[in-house]
Scaffold this motif. Structure first.
Motif, PDB file in Angstrom:
ATOM      1  N   PRO A  50     -15.296  18.788  13.803  1.00  0.00           N
ATOM      2  CA  PRO A  50     -16.282  19.850  13.579  1.00  0.00           C
ATOM      3  C   PRO A  50     -16.488  20.687  14.835  1.00  0.00           C
ATOM      4  N   PRO A  51     -17.110  21.870  14.696  1.00  0.00           N
ATOM      5  CA  PRO A  51     -17.310  22.749  15.855  1.00  0.00           C
ATOM      6  C   PRO A  51     -18.175  22.149  16.950  1.00  0.00           C
ATOM      7  N   THR A  52     -18.930  21.095  16.644  1.00  0.00           N
ATOM      8  CA  THR A  52     -19.811  20.485  17.642  1.00  0.00           C
ATOM      9  C   THR A  52     -19.072  19.605  18.641  1.00  0.00           C
ATOM     10  N   VAL A  53     -17.824  19.258  18.346  1.00  0.00           N
ATOM     11  CA  VAL A  53     -17.059  18.357  19.210  1.00  0.00           C
ATOM     12  C   VAL A  53     -16.303  19.165  20.262  1.00  0.00           C
ATOM     13  N   ASP A  54     -16.420  18.734  21.521  1.00  0.00           N
ATOM     14  CA  ASP A  54     -15.653  19.356  22.598  1.00  0.00           C
ATOM     15  C   ASP A  54     -14.918  18.269  23.370  1.00  0.00           C
ATOM     16  N   TRP A  55     -14.239  18.658  24.460  1.00  0.00           N
ATOM     17  CA  TRP A  55     -13.407  17.707  25.192  1.00  0.00           C
ATOM     18  C   TRP A  55     -14.222  16.685  25.973  1.00  0.00           C
ATOM     19  N   ASP A  56     -15.518  16.895  26.077  1.00  0.00           N
ATOM     20  CA  ASP A  56     -16.375  15.935  26.771  1.00  0.00           C
ATOM     21  C   ASP A  56     -16.903  14.837  25.852  1.00  0.00           C
ATOM     22  N   ASN A  57     -17.003  15.141  24.536  1.00  0.00           N
ATOM     23  CA  ASN A  57     -17.578  14.133  23.638  1.00  0.00           C
ATOM     24  C   ASN A  57     -16.626  13.715  22.512  1.00  0.00           C
ATOM     25  N   ILE A  58     -15.363  14.103  22.610  1.00  0.00           N
ATOM     26  CA  ILE A  58     -14.420  13.784  21.542  1.00  0.00           C
ATOM     27  C   ILE A  58     -14.141  12.280  21.471  1.00  0.00           C
ATOM     28  N   ASN A  59     -14.075  11.761  20.257  1.00  0.00           N
ATOM     29  CA  ASN A  59     -13.680  10.378  19.993  1.00  0.00           C
ATOM     30  C   ASN A  59     -12.614  10.428  18.903  1.00  0.00           C
ATOM     31  N   TRP A  60     -11.360  10.324  19.319  1.00  0.00           N
ATOM     32  CA  TRP A  60     -10.245  10.507  18.386  1.00  0.00           C
ATOM     33  C   TRP A  60     -10.283   9.527  17.226  1.00  0.00           C
ATOM     34  N   SER A  61     -10.822   8.336  17.451  1.00  0.00           N
ATOM     35  CA  SER A  61     -10.795   7.291  16.416  1.00  0.00           C
ATOM     36  C   SER A  61     -11.732   7.593  15.249  1.00  0.00           C
ATOM     37  N   THR A  62     -12.590   8.594  15.378  1.00  0.00           N
ATOM     38  CA  THR A  62     -13.543   8.902  14.304  1.00  0.00           C
ATOM     39  C   THR A  62     -12.952   9.776  13.209  1.00  0.00           C
ATOM     40  N   ARG A  63     -11.732  10.248  13.389  1.00  0.00           N
ATOM     41  CA  ARG A  63     -11.115  11.124  12.387  1.00  0.00           C
ATOM     42  C   ARG A  63      -9.738  10.601  12.009  1.00  0.00           C
ATOM     43  N   ARG A  64      -9.374  10.814  10.763  1.00  0.00           N
ATOM     44  CA  ARG A  64      -8.063  10.407  10.283  1.00  0.00           C
ATOM     45  C   ARG A  64      -7.037  11.488  10.596  1.00  0.00           C
ATOM     46  N   PRO A  65      -5.779  11.123  10.752  1.00  0.00           N
ATOM     47  CA  PRO A  65      -4.737  12.122  10.985  1.00  0.00           C
ATOM     48  C   PRO A  65      -4.661  13.118   9.825  1.00  0.00           C
ATOM     49  N   GLN A  66      -4.492  14.383  10.162  1.00  0.00           N
ATOM     50  CA  GLN A  66      -4.386  15.404   9.130  1.00  0.00           C
ATOM     51  C   GLN A  66      -3.055  15.268   8.399  1.00  0.00           C
ATOM     52  N   MET A  67      -3.108  15.382   7.073  1.00  0.00           N
ATOM     53  CA  MET A  67      -1.885  15.322   6.273  1.00  0.00           C
ATOM     54  C   MET A  67      -1.709  16.635   5.497  1.00  0.00           C
ATOM     55  N   ASP A  68      -2.225  16.739   4.271  1.00  0.00           N
ATOM     56  CA  ASP A  68      -2.077  17.976   3.501  1.00  0.00           C
ATOM     57  C   ASP A  68      -2.651  19.162   4.263  1.00  0.00           C
ATOM     58  N   PHE A  69      -2.005  20.324   4.135  1.00  0.00           N
ATOM     59  CA  PHE A  69      -2.623  21.518   4.704  1.00  0.00           C
ATOM     60  C   PHE A  69      -3.492  22.198   3.642  1.00  0.00           C
ATOM     61  N   PRO A  70      -4.598  22.825   4.069  1.00  0.00           N
ATOM     62  CA  PRO A  70      -5.517  23.467   3.114  1.00  0.00           C
ATOM     63  C   PRO A  70      -4.942  24.781   2.587  1.00  0.00           C
ATOM     64  N   VAL A  71      -5.651  25.351   1.613  1.00  0.00           N
ATOM     65  CA  VAL A  71      -5.236  26.630   1.033  1.00  0.00           C
ATOM     66  C   VAL A  71      -5.308  27.714   2.104  1.00  0.00           C
ATOM     67  N   GLN A  72      -4.325  28.621   2.071  1.00  0.00           N
ATOM     68  CA  GLN A  72      -4.122  29.585   3.151  1.00  0.00           C
ATOM     69  C   GLN A  72      -3.530  30.870   2.582  1.00  0.00           C
ATOM     70  N   ALA A  73      -3.899  32.007   3.163  1.00  0.00           N
ATOM     71  CA  ALA A  73      -3.273  33.282   2.782  1.00  0.00           C
ATOM     72  C   ALA A  73      -3.356  34.239   3.958  1.00  0.00           C
ATOM     73  N   ARG A  74      -2.414  35.178   3.993  1.00  0.00           N
ATOM     74  CA  ARG A  74      -2.467  36.259   4.971  1.00  0.00           C
ATOM     75  C   ARG A  74      -2.047  37.552   4.292  1.00  0.00           C
ATOM     76  N   ILE A  75      -2.629  38.636   4.748  1.00  0.00           N
ATOM     77  CA  ILE A  75      -2.451  39.945   4.119  1.00  0.00           C
ATOM     78  C   ILE A  75      -0.992  40.344   4.121  1.00  0.00           C
ATOM     79  N   ALA A  76      -0.547  40.858   2.981  1.00  0.00           N
ATOM     80  CA  ALA A  76       0.786  41.454   2.768  1.00  0.00           C
ATOM     81  C   ALA A  76       1.918  40.537   3.150  1.00  0.00           C
ATOM     82  N   GLY A  77       1.987  39.566   2.375  1.00  0.00           N
ATOM     83  CA  GLY A  77       1.591  38.345   2.405  1.00  0.00           C
ATOM     84  C   GLY A  77       2.083  37.211   1.640  1.00  0.00           C
ATOM     85  N   TYR A  78       1.632  36.117   2.205  1.00  0.00           N
ATOM     86  CA  TYR A  78       1.926  34.809   1.631  1.00  0.00           C
ATOM     87  C   TYR A  78       0.632  34.073   1.346  1.00  0.00           C
TER      88      TYR A  78
END
Length: 381
Positions: free
Chosen positions: A245-273
Motif C-alpha cells: 500500500p502507499p503507506t509503506v516505504d523503505w523504512d517500514n517495509i516488511n516483505w514477509s507481509t505480502r505474497r508474491p504477485q502472480m496475475d497481472f491486473p486489468v490494464q489499458a493504454r490509449i490507442a491501444g492495447y
C-alpha cells in the motif's frame, strides 16, 4: 551448465534493433516506442521489450545442454533439447508484461525504485514448446496435481542467468504445482517465438512462459526445475514484485507481509492495447475526451475477420486486445482510456491510490492531455 554459460561481463551481448528506447544499458532493458508497439497484433521479436538482470547467457554447445527436474518427486531426470522436442508441441499466443510497465507515471507521484518503463514494457507473441504438464508427467506427477506424494506444492524454475540481486546467484521464480500441472493453464517450456527459434534476449535455447502472470515468473535460459514444498525463496519472489500500500516505504517495509504477485491486473493504454491476467478477457474499453465525464465504448479486436468475444473459444485468452474509437476531439482535451475485464474488474482512476515503493502494477486510467487553442476535429484513437 555444460553447453550454456552466463558471461561475467557485457562483452558478448546480442545485437538489438536501433529503434528501441533503452532504459538501461547494463543490464540491457529496452522497450519499443509507443507507436511501434501496437502496429500489429503479434509483436515482432525485434520490438518485443527486453528485460534482463545481467549479461545474456550464451549457448556454447546445444548438444550438451539439458534441464534437470528434481526435488520432492520419486524420479529425477535430465532432459535434453531432443527430449523436449519429442514431446507434443503447442503454440500459445500470450502477452508477457513486466510488472513495472508504466512505472514512470507512478514515479511522478513519488519516487520509486526500478527501471523507468514507459507504457511499452510488454508484447504479444505466439510461443511454441512443450506443455509443462506433459513434462512433469515424465517424473510421475499426474496432470491436475496440487501436491506430490513427497509433499511438493510448488514448481521452481532456475535460470543460468546470474544476478547482482542474488549476489551472483541465479535468477529463480516459482508457480504453484496446481497451475503447472493444469493443461488449460498453458504453461510452456518454450523454444520458439513467433515461429522462429528463440533469440538470446528472449531465453534461447529454452524458457518458461507462464501466461496471464507478470513476466517475472517466465524464467529465461532455463537450467533446472525443482519441485519444492514452499514458494521459491529467491530475491525476485520474496523481496521484489510484491504489491504494498502507499503507506509503506523503505523504512517500514516488511516483505514477509505480502505474497508474491502472480496475475497481472486489468490494464489499458490509449490507442491501444488492453489486457488482464489469469486468462480473463476484456469485456469493454471505454474512451473519454473530457477527463472521464462522458465515455464512448471502443471497438475491440484481435485477429482479422474473427469477432472478438471476451470468453469466446476463438479468442486468445492469454493475449492482449487491441482497440480503436473515432471521436470528436475538443480543444484542450484530456483523453482517458480504461478497461473492464470479463470478471468486471476495472482500472482504478488515480495513480496516487495505487502508488507503491517499487512502482509496480500501475493500472490507473491512462491519460493524455492535448493542449491547443482550437478544436482538433474528428480523430481515430
Amino acid at each position: 551448465m555444460p553447453g550454456l554459460t552466463a558471461p561475467s561481463n557485457y562483452a558478448e551481448e546480442p545485437p538489438r534493433h536501433p529503434a528501441l528506447k533503452i532504459n538501461s544499458k547494463e543490464p540491457f532493458n529496452a522497450e519499443p516506442h509507443r507507436t511501434a508497439l501496437v502496429a500489429s497484433y503479434i509483436t515482432p521479436v525485434d520490438f518485443f521489450y527486453k528485460r534482463n538482470h545481467g549479461p545474456i547467457p550464451k549457448v556454447e554447445d546445444l548438444s550438451r545442454y539439458s534441464v534437470s527436474i528434481s526435488g520432492l518427486v520419486n524420479k529425477h531426470i535430465q532432459l535434453s533439447m531432443a527430449d523436449i522436442w519429442a514431446l507434443p508441441k503447442y503454440n500459445v499466443t500470450a502477452t508477457l508484461q513486466c510488472a513495472g510497465n508504466r512505472r514512470t507515471a507512478m514515479s511522478k507521484v513519488r519516487k520509486v525504485r526500478g527501471v523507468g518503463w514507459d507504457i511499452s514494457a510488454l508484447g504479444n507473441a505466439t510461443w511454441g514448446g512443450a506443455k509443462l504438464s506433459d513434462v512433469l508427467e515424465l517424473v510421475g506427477i499426474p496432470k491436475l496435481s496440487s501436491v506430490t506424494s513427497l509433499g511438493g506444492k510448488h514448481v521452481e524454475f532456475v535460470s543460468v542467468d546470474k544476478c547482482k540481486e542474488e549476489k551472483g546467484g541465479p535468477y529463480t521464480a516459482s508457480i504453484p504445482l496446481k497451475q503447472a500441472t493444469n493443461p488449460d493453464a498453458d504453461v510452456l517450456l518454450a523454444y520458439e517465438m513467433n515461429g522462429e527459434i528463440l533469440n538470446r534476449d528472449h531465453g534461447y535455447p529454452l524458457r518458461v512462459v507462464v501466461p496471464g502472470v507478470i513476466g517475472a515468473r517466465s524464467v529465461k535460459w532455463l537450467d533446472s526445475i525443482n519441485i519444492i514444498e514452499e514458494e521459491c525463496q529467491g530475491f525476485f519472489t520474496q523481496k521484489d514484485y510484491k504489491m504494498f500500500p502507499p503507506t509503506v516505504d523503505w523504512d517500514n517495509i516488511n516483505w514477509s507481509t505480502r505474497r508474491p504477485q502472480m496475475d497481472f491486473p486489468v490494464q489499458a493504454r490509449i490507442a491501444g492495447y488492453a489486457l488482464s491476467g489469469g486468462g480473463r478477457g476484456i469485456e469493454r474499453v471505454d474512451i473519454s475526451v473530457d477527463g472521464g465525464k462522458t465515455w464512448v465504448e471502443a471497438r475491440r479486436y484481435q485477429k482479422d475477420n474473427v469477432p472478438y468475444v471476451s470468453d469466446g473459444p476463438q479468442s486468445d485468452k492469454w493475449a492482449w486486445v487491441l482497440f480503436e474509437a473515432t471521436l470528436d476531439i475538443p480543444a484542450n482535451a484530456e483523453i482517458v482510456a480504461k478497461a473492464v475485464d470479463s470478471s468486471a474488474n476495472v482500472q482504478p482512476e488515480n495513480v496516487e491510490d495505487i502508488w507503491n515503493l517499487r512502482g509496480i502494477l500501475n493500472t490507473s486510467w491512462h491519460r493524455i492531455k492535448i493542449q491547443n487553442t482550437s478544436c482538433i476535429g474528428r480523430s481515430k484513437l
